[in-house]
Write a protein that holds these residues in place. Structure first.
Motif, mmCIF file in Angstrom:
data_model
loop_
_atom_site.group_PDB
_atom_site.id
_atom_site.type_symbol
_atom_site.label_atom_id
_atom_site.label_comp_id
_atom_site.label_asym_id
_atom_site.label_seq_id
_atom_site.Cartn_x
_atom_site.Cartn_y
_atom_site.Cartn_z
ATOM 1 N N ARG A 102 0.554 -1.915 0.100
ATOM 2 C CA ARG A 102 0.359 -0.288 -0.330
ATOM 3 C C ARG A 102 0.942 0.990 -0.385
ATOM 4 O O ARG A 102 0.355 2.176 -0.519
ATOM 5 C CB ARG A 102 -0.748 -0.038 1.317
ATOM 6 C CG ARG A 102 -1.896 1.623 1.183
ATOM 7 C CD ARG A 102 -2.564 1.354 2.445
ATOM 8 N NE ARG A 102 -3.469 2.734 2.835
ATOM 9 C CZ ARG A 102 -3.892 2.863 4.403
ATOM 10 N NH1 ARG A 102 -3.928 1.658 4.792
ATOM 11 N NH2 ARG A 102 -4.581 3.617 4.023
ATOM 12 N N TYR A 103 1.805 1.136 1.468
ATOM 13 C CA TYR A 103 2.571 2.335 0.642
ATOM 14 C C TYR A 103 4.456 2.274 -0.123
ATOM 15 O O TYR A 103 4.406 3.807 -0.106
ATOM 16 C CB TYR A 103 3.013 2.941 2.573
ATOM 17 C CG TYR A 103 1.895 2.729 3.630
ATOM 18 C CD1 TYR A 103 1.449 4.381 3.380
ATOM 19 C CD2 TYR A 103 1.429 1.934 3.856
ATOM 20 C CE1 TYR A 103 0.924 4.799 4.126
ATOM 21 C CE2 TYR A 103 -0.001 2.199 5.097
ATOM 22 C CZ TYR A 103 -0.484 3.418 4.980
ATOM 23 O OH TYR A 103 -1.116 3.540 5.658
ATOM 24 N N GLU A 104 4.576 1.136 -0.537
ATOM 25 C CA GLU A 104 5.504 1.367 -1.489
ATOM 26 C C GLU A 104 6.496 2.404 -2.337
ATOM 27 O O GLU A 104 7.008 3.144 -2.501
ATOM 28 C CB GLU A 104 5.617 0.093 -1.971
ATOM 29 C CG GLU A 104 7.065 -0.283 -2.584
ATOM 30 C CD GLU A 104 7.204 -1.613 -2.783
ATOM 31 O OE1 GLU A 104 8.136 -2.543 -3.481
ATOM 32 O OE2 GLU A 104 6.037 -2.260 -3.237
ATOM 33 N N LEU A 108 -3.184 9.600 4.184
ATOM 34 C CA LEU A 108 -2.570 8.174 4.277
ATOM 35 C C LEU A 108 -2.714 7.672 5.506
ATOM 36 O O LEU A 108 -2.574 5.893 5.316
ATOM 37 C CB LEU A 108 -1.376 8.153 3.067
ATOM 38 C CG LEU A 108 -1.247 8.873 2.249
ATOM 39 C CD1 LEU A 108 0.314 9.338 1.391
ATOM 40 C CD2 LEU A 108 -2.245 8.225 1.301
ATOM 41 N N GLY A 109 -2.585 7.971 6.599
ATOM 42 C CA GLY A 109 -2.882 7.199 8.037
ATOM 43 C C GLY A 109 -1.677 6.634 7.976
ATOM 44 O O GLY A 109 -1.340 6.139 8.820
ATOM 45 N N SER A 110 -0.352 7.264 7.604
ATOM 46 C CA SER A 110 1.055 6.846 8.319
ATOM 47 C C SER A 110 1.533 6.606 8.911
ATOM 48 O O SER A 110 0.785 8.021 9.485
ATOM 49 C CB SER A 110 2.318 7.085 6.722
ATOM 50 O OG SER A 110 2.379 8.148 6.417
ATOM 51 N N SER A 111 2.844 6.828 10.180
ATOM 52 C CA SER A 111 3.607 6.597 11.417
ATOM 53 C C SER A 111 3.918 8.502 10.752
ATOM 54 O O SER A 111 3.495 9.551 11.208
ATOM 55 C CB SER A 111 3.759 6.166 11.315
ATOM 56 O OG SER A 111 4.711 6.196 12.814
ATOM 57 N N ASP A 112 4.598 8.630 9.988
ATOM 58 C CA ASP A 112 5.344 9.809 9.527
ATOM 59 C C ASP A 112 6.243 9.898 7.886
ATOM 60 O O ASP A 112 6.769 8.687 7.705
ATOM 61 C CB ASP A 112 6.546 9.881 10.993
ATOM 62 C CG ASP A 112 6.724 9.884 11.798
ATOM 63 O OD1 ASP A 112 5.439 10.998 12.558
ATOM 64 O OD2 ASP A 112 6.748 9.189 12.805
#
Length: 614
Positions: free
Chosen positions: A61-63, A102-106
């Motif tokens: 999803r984040y790649e 995107l709901g990522s951490s950082d």
């Protein structure tokens, strides 16, 4: 001499039986253990596939996101002029919005020397701005022009995460690095509380994801100097204390891999199933405790020994039943083969779980349809039971008019013979009135007994009450009860089905008549009044009321306080479900002055609609 021979044979037989029992115990235990471990391995393999799929999906999803961010003009302008405070501010705001979306951490941007110049957490308690992460492999890969991937414990935030990096190219030269950090705590949290232990290890064998927090940062391999040096160089786990998990590995029993973990004064054996994730450099393992499988095998062995002892005892007493014993052993073999076949089918079912879910949904819908049909049949049975209980009173209702018809007919014949035509015509008119009365009673009984459809619509309450009184009038008369009806100045109209609502009223009024029969006060009151968008129908009797101990059970199927032969115990249960199908409620209480009170609450209907519900 004969006794010695017999005694010697007994000893030999006992020895043979003991040897056979030992052989059976060993064989059955071995087979049962293998079957139980194979089944546990099958379940664990399914869990392993799901865990790997969840981790791979989260990473995919984040790649591609770091590359997309690296192509943004704002990021390139910032790296071309990193000292511009306006560009830094715009970049910080942009990265914060992207991170929230995107709901990522950082998300952060680094210069070629490793210094972070913009980050999504720039205004947080812990900010990456100004930090230098050039020692991280994901930075070094990006600086070499490649996309980077790395799992580590944050040295600044002290939070675990997976890092994706991409180089920022300006005129075909690497001018900086964009990094996404993804939080995987949610996936790890879903592993807690299950029957299996799921762990993820890095190339050095160190556990960095586990449903058991006490296993984190413990190594399944010896922590040699080389392994510690490689881990320290990348600062993968920051300042976390690494330790070796006291484990031992061995291969046995049909090629399964086992892991024994010692700790807290006891040792636990696990069945180990592993799968590599080469794109991430991880190994995902599912550990299944073998205690239940071995206990199952032991139980099977004990059961087999008991069966063998029983078969031996029967064979010793009745030798001629050896053929039946052979047949029983064949049945046991067939049962074991059937069990193995079911295990294989279950394994195949797990591989086609999506198809099974669709099949289960269809089966549940079919079951709901059958339940509705069963409920409809019970409603009809309740109505026919009510008609059966009122048959004697209805017979009386028909016999009186029939006797009067016969008397009027006989008198009319005599009057005609005497040329008293006017009086004979009066008798014929009376006979016609009595016939109309019997036809009316018959019509109400026919309408009451027929099966209603399931459609709901506006039902005038006054008409339903009038039809109900035609049916329960004889029952009220036999009980010596008096029913008072108060529907208000304008009788309300409710959303229901007329025949089924009539059945509910017949059940409740008949029960009220049973309650007041033989009592001093035989008054029964039926009232209805609107309450907002609802209509409340209240039936109160002056009987003994409902004992508090059974008040919560009176709507259960087949529950009755009447004697044997005086009801099926379905009336209140059917009434409760009918009212529930209407979208309403049926409740029972005791009146403070004595007697029971049953309250029906239904939706009010628009009186302007003339269509009947049924």
């Amino acid at each position: 001499m004969v006794s010695r021979i017999v005694s010697g044979r007994s000893v030999w037989i006992a020895m043979l039986l003991a040897a056979a029992a030992a052989l059976i115990a060993v064989s059955v235990h071995r087979l049962a253990t293998r079957a139980a471990l194979d089944e546990a391995a099958s379940r664990g393999q399914t869990t392993l596939r799901l865990a790997v799929a969840a981790l791979s999906g989260q990473m995919r999803r984040y790649e591609p996101l770091p590359t997309l961010i690296a192509d943004q003009d704002l990021i390139r302008q910032l790296l071309a002029d990193p000292g511009d405070p306006a560009l830094r501010g715009d970049a910080n705001t942009y990265l914060k919005e992207i991170n929230a979306l995107l709901g990522s951490s950082d998300v952060y941007v680094m210069k070629t020397d490793g210094e972070t110049i913009a980050a999504s957490n720039h205004d947080g308690e812990i900010s990456f701005v100004g930090e230098n992460f050039r020692y991280r492999p994901y930075f070094q890969d990006a600086m070499a022009g490649r996309d980077g991937r790395f799992f580590a414990l944050g040295t600044t935030s002290l939070k675990r995460g997976y890092y994706f990096s991409a180089p920022v190219l300006i005129d075909q030269a690497v001018r900086g690095v964009v990094v996404f950090k993804v939080d995987i705590d949610a996936i790890e949290a879903s592993w807690k509380g299950g029957n299996n232990e799921i762990i993820v290890t890095d190339p050095e064998g160190i556990i960095f994801m586990s449903g058991r927090p006490d296993w984190l940062y413990a190594s399944l391999k010896p922590l040699t100097g080389d392994r510690i040096a490689r881990t320290t160089e990348s600062r993968r786990y920051a300042d976390a204390k690494l330790r070796e998990l006291p484990v031992s590995r061995e291969m046995r029993e049909a090629g399964h891999s086992f892991l024994r973990i010692n700790g807290d004064g006891h040792s636990r054996e696990f069945l180990e199933l592993s799968e590599d994730m080469p794109e991430a450099g991880w190994t995902v393992s599912v550990l299944t405790d073998t205690a239940s499988a071995r206990a199952q095998a032991l139980t099977t062995m004990v059961a087999a020994l008991l069966l063998f002892g029983l078969a031996t005892l029967i064979g010793a007493i009745i030798l001629q039943r050896r053929s039946r014993l052979a047949e029983r052993m064949q049945m046991q073999k067939s049962a074991r083969e059937e069990l193995e076949r079911r295990v294989e089918e279950r394994t195949a079912d797990l591989e086609t779980v999506n198809g099974q879910l669709e099949l289960e949904i269809a089966e549940r819908r079919a079951t709901e349809q059958r339940l509705r049909q069963t409920q409809s049949d019970l409603v009809q049975a309740g109505k026919l039971a009510a008609l059966g209980q009122m048959s004697a009173a209805l017979s009386h209702e028909f016999n009186q008019p029939l006797a009067a018809v016969k008397a009027y007919a006989d008198n009319a014949a005599v009057l005609i013979d005497r040329d008293r035509t006017a009086e004979a015509r009066d008798n014929v008119s009376r006979i016609s009135s009595l016939a109309d009365r019997m036809a009316t009673i018959s019509r109400h009984l026919r309408n009451f007994a027929r099966k209603p459809n399931q459609k709901l619509g506006p039902v005038p309450l006054a008409e339903v009450v009038a039809d109900t009184l035609e049916i329960v009038g004889s029952r009220l008369k036999n009980a010596g009860a008096t029913l008072s009806v108060d529907l208000g100045a304008v009788p309300p109209t409710v959303l229901a089905g007329s025949v089924r609502l009539q059945q509910v009223l017949v059940n409740l009024i008949s029960n009220a008549a049973d309650a007041v029969e033989g009592s001093g006060n035989r008054m029964i009151a039926l009232s209805a009044y609107p309450d907002g968008g609802k209509v409340s129908i209240v039936i109160r009797d002056h009987g003994p009321g409902v004992p508090p101990a059974i008040l919560d059970r009176i709507f259960d199927p087949f529950f009755s306080t009447k004697g044997v032969g005086n009801g099926l115990g379905l009336g209140l249960s059917i009434s409760y479900n009918i009212v529930k199908d209407f979208g309403g409620s049926l409740s029972a209480t005791n009146h403070p002055e004595g007697g029971a009170v049953f309250t029906i609450v239904l939706d009010a209907a628009d009186r302007s609609i003339a269509e009947a519900a049924e």
